[in-house]
Motif scaffolding. Structure first.
Motif, short mmCIF file in Angstrom:
data_model
loop_
_atom_site.label_atom_id
_atom_site.label_comp_id
_atom_site.label_asym_id
_atom_site.label_seq_id
_atom_site.Cartn_x
_atom_site.Cartn_y
_atom_site.Cartn_z
N ASP A 109 0.84 -1.20 0.00
CA ASP A 109 0.00 0.00 0.00
C ASP A 109 0.88 1.25 0.00
O ASP A 109 1.61 1.51 0.97
CB ASP A 109 -0.91 0.02 1.24
CG ASP A 109 -2.00 -1.05 1.18
OD1 ASP A 109 -2.15 -1.67 0.11
OD2 ASP A 109 -2.67 -1.25 2.21
N ASN A 120 -9.16 9.04 5.09
CA ASN A 120 -9.00 7.80 4.32
C ASN A 120 -8.21 8.11 3.05
O ASN A 120 -8.71 8.83 2.17
CB ASN A 120 -10.37 7.21 3.98
CG ASN A 120 -10.23 5.90 3.21
OD1 ASN A 120 -9.31 5.13 3.45
ND2 ASN A 120 -11.15 5.67 2.27
N ILE A 126 0.96 5.02 0.38
CA ILE A 126 0.13 6.07 0.96
C ILE A 126 0.82 7.43 0.76
O ILE A 126 1.75 7.78 1.50
CB ILE A 126 -0.12 5.82 2.47
CG1 ILE A 126 -0.62 4.39 2.71
CG2 ILE A 126 -1.08 6.85 3.03
CD1 ILE A 126 -1.95 4.07 2.07
N GLU A 142 -6.61 6.55 -0.21
CA GLU A 142 -6.58 5.35 -1.05
C GLU A 142 -5.14 5.10 -1.51
O GLU A 142 -4.46 6.02 -1.99
CB GLU A 142 -7.47 5.53 -2.28
CG GLU A 142 -8.96 5.45 -1.98
CD GLU A 142 -9.36 4.07 -1.50
OE1 GLU A 142 -8.82 3.07 -2.01
OE2 GLU A 142 -10.23 3.99 -0.60
N PRO A 143 -4.64 3.86 -1.37
CA PRO A 143 -3.30 3.55 -1.84
C PRO A 143 -3.18 3.80 -3.35
O PRO A 143 -4.11 3.51 -4.11
CB PRO A 143 -3.14 2.06 -1.52
CG PRO A 143 -4.14 1.78 -0.45
CD PRO A 143 -5.29 2.70 -0.71
#
Length: 512
Positions: free
Chosen positions: A152, A171, A154, A173-174
């Motif tokens: 992931d 939040n 980030i 999103e990767p």
């Protein structure tokens, strides 16, 4: 309270995970231990300013930051973000249990913004290998890290975004990229093309042979004859990068900080042209924390040395071993690092100081012996590693104004790739040999067999032209490549004859 975050240190082209332990306890002062350099020690001021700007406080108690393992030297400002998050968690200003799941890297500005860092690709590769869930890093480096799948990525622009992400308020999103699609889109996207070159058909042919066999080239000719222009177009006819080669090349450029912001996988072969004032350390790599030099930045591509005799002798001599071994070893008291250096060397030079020796129209004004002294600046052992010596003559007016279109780089590249495919089959059992130029002497005898007529021609050429003994193997290797371009298994007499003409500097009396 003890807090652990994880960063990474890059040595050579590989990364090593660093555990950053932060303890906030009773007492005073801020300590960073574990072999940090000055940039890390100065992080206190950057972190304190960034925390205050974002509404957090720097603990006025004892803060100890330990960077383990303690025997690996840590350098650079990219540890600011993991140290800052560790301090916030240790002082109970950050409420999360997810810090140990991620590799965290980034340099802090005084307002809490994140600046890009170097070496992101090897860090991401190592993070995936060690099973980390993801990699929190500056947004400018995200595309480079996203080359690595199953991790992931980030991207964050500020320290506040990283805090909000770990506390679950934001939040992110990767970032996911289709690496193969990017690679196919960017592959072979060169600005230059051989179609731009008028005339110089014999030089184009020599460069085609060099590309087909991985041979090193030196071009000798007067100023303005087109040596540099031709050299810049050599990468356009080399076989397209494979995915593995692209990853290797991108990794080296990432470590050296040459990718730039928002860069991704390199799709074209590198072309490096250092100035003749370059130092030997800058050429082969080195420094207190060894960094790749120009020969490693040219890995899987071309290193162009313009005006070869003007380079310092020591600079040229340090290239001799990397040219043979295709790698360079940098040794220091506590560490020895290998950098890959599988490059094609293409050099250019004037035939004399004034530049007009052997010119068809202009007269050379150099005195007796000057030409030979000028050529002697390039040592015999270095010339021994250059297979093709090509004499470049100026283009005539009629050739420059010709309307007929020249052959494109793509057309030449197709022939080169066919020849390389034959070599790939030939050397399938030899993992360290990829092209004819890499054949050791004992293999030349087996693979470059010639018939009786060829031996007679080669013997006559060596005697009449005064070719040196070192030219023998080089001629056979180049003849083997010419035969591969022609698609024939045997080396014919015309292949040998063409190879012989590419040994100009070995001829006795060439410089008068």
């Amino acid at each position: 309270m003890l807090t652990k975050t994880f960063g990474s240190a890059v040595q050579g082209v590989n990364a090593y995970t660093i555990t950053i332990e932060v303890v906030v306890s009773q007492g005073t002062n801020f300590y960073v231990v574990g072999l940090p350099d000055n940039a890390i020690k100065e992080s206190q001021q950057r972190i304190e300013a960034a925390l205050k700007f974002r509404g957090y406080r720097m603990p006025r108690t004892k803060v100890v930051v330990n960077m383990a393992p303690a025997d690996i030297r840590k350098e650079g400002s990219s540890y600011d973000l993991p140290i800052a998050l560790g301090i916030l968690h240790g002082s109970q200003q950050l409420n999360t249990e997810r810090l140990p799941e991620y590799i965290i890297m980034g340099e802090l500005a005084l307002d809490g913004a994140l600046r890009p860092i170097k070496g992101v690709l090897p860090i991401a590769i190592q993070a995936r290998k060690e099973g980390f869930k993801g990699f929190v890093l500056p947004k400018a480096n995200a595309r480079e890290a996203a080359i690595v799948n199953n991790l992931d990525i980030i991207p964050v622009e500020t320290m506040q975004e990283a805090i909000d992400f770990f506390e679950g308020r934001l939040n992110i999103e990767p970032l996911v990229l289709d690496t193969r699609d990017i690679f196919q889109h960017e592959a072979n996207q060169y600005a230059a093309d051989f179609a731009d070159v008028q005339g110089q058909e014999n030089i184009k042919r020599a460069l085609e042979i060099a590309a087909a066999g991985g041979h090193n080239v030196i071009m000798i000719g007067p100023p303005g004859a087109g040596k540099t222009m031709l050299a810049k177009r050599l990468p356009t006819i080399l076989p397209a990068l494979t995915m593995l080669e692209a990853l290797e090349t991108t990794k080296i450029h990432s470590v050296a900080g040459k990718l730039g912001t928002n860069a991704s996988l390199l799709g074209t072969r590198p072309f490096r042209a250092p100035h003749h004032t370059i130092s030997d350390v800058a050429l082969v790599g080195g420094g207190s924390n060894p960094q790749p030099g120009e020969i490693s930045l040219a890995h899987n591509g071309v290193l162009f040395l313009d005006e070869l005799p003007e380079f310092k002798r020591t600079v040229l001599e340090v290239m001799r071993q990397p040219l043979e071994e295709r790698r360079v070893s940098i040794s220091r008291a506590k560490v020895s690092i290998d950098f890959p250096a599988n490059f094609m060397l293409i050099a250019s030079m004037n035939p004399c100081p004034c530049g007009y020796y052997n010119h068809p129209e202009k007269e050379c004004v150099c005195g007796p012996g000057v030409v030979q002294r000028y050529l002697n600046k390039v040592s015999g052992p270095l010339l021994d590693r250059i297979d093709l010596h090509v004499e470049v003559t100026p283009v005539t007016f009629d050739q420059m104004t010709e309307t007929r279109k020249s052959e494109t780089s793509h057309d030449i590249q197709l022939r080169v790739e066919k020849a390389r495919a034959l070599q790939a089959t030939r050397f399938a059992k030899f993992p360290d040999i990829f092209s004819n130029a890499m054949m050791p002497p004992q293999m030349v005898k087996d693979i470059c067999e010639i018939d009786a007529a060829g031996r007679t021609l080669l013997k006559t050429a060596m005697e009449r032209l005064g070719l040196s003994a070192r030219a023998y193997d080089r001629i056979l290797k180049v003849a083997r490549t010419i035969a591969d371009l022609a698609g024939t298994e045997e080396i014919r007499i015309e292949h040998l004859a063409e190879a012989i003409q590419y040994r100009s500097l070995d001829r006795e009396g060439w410089a008068g």
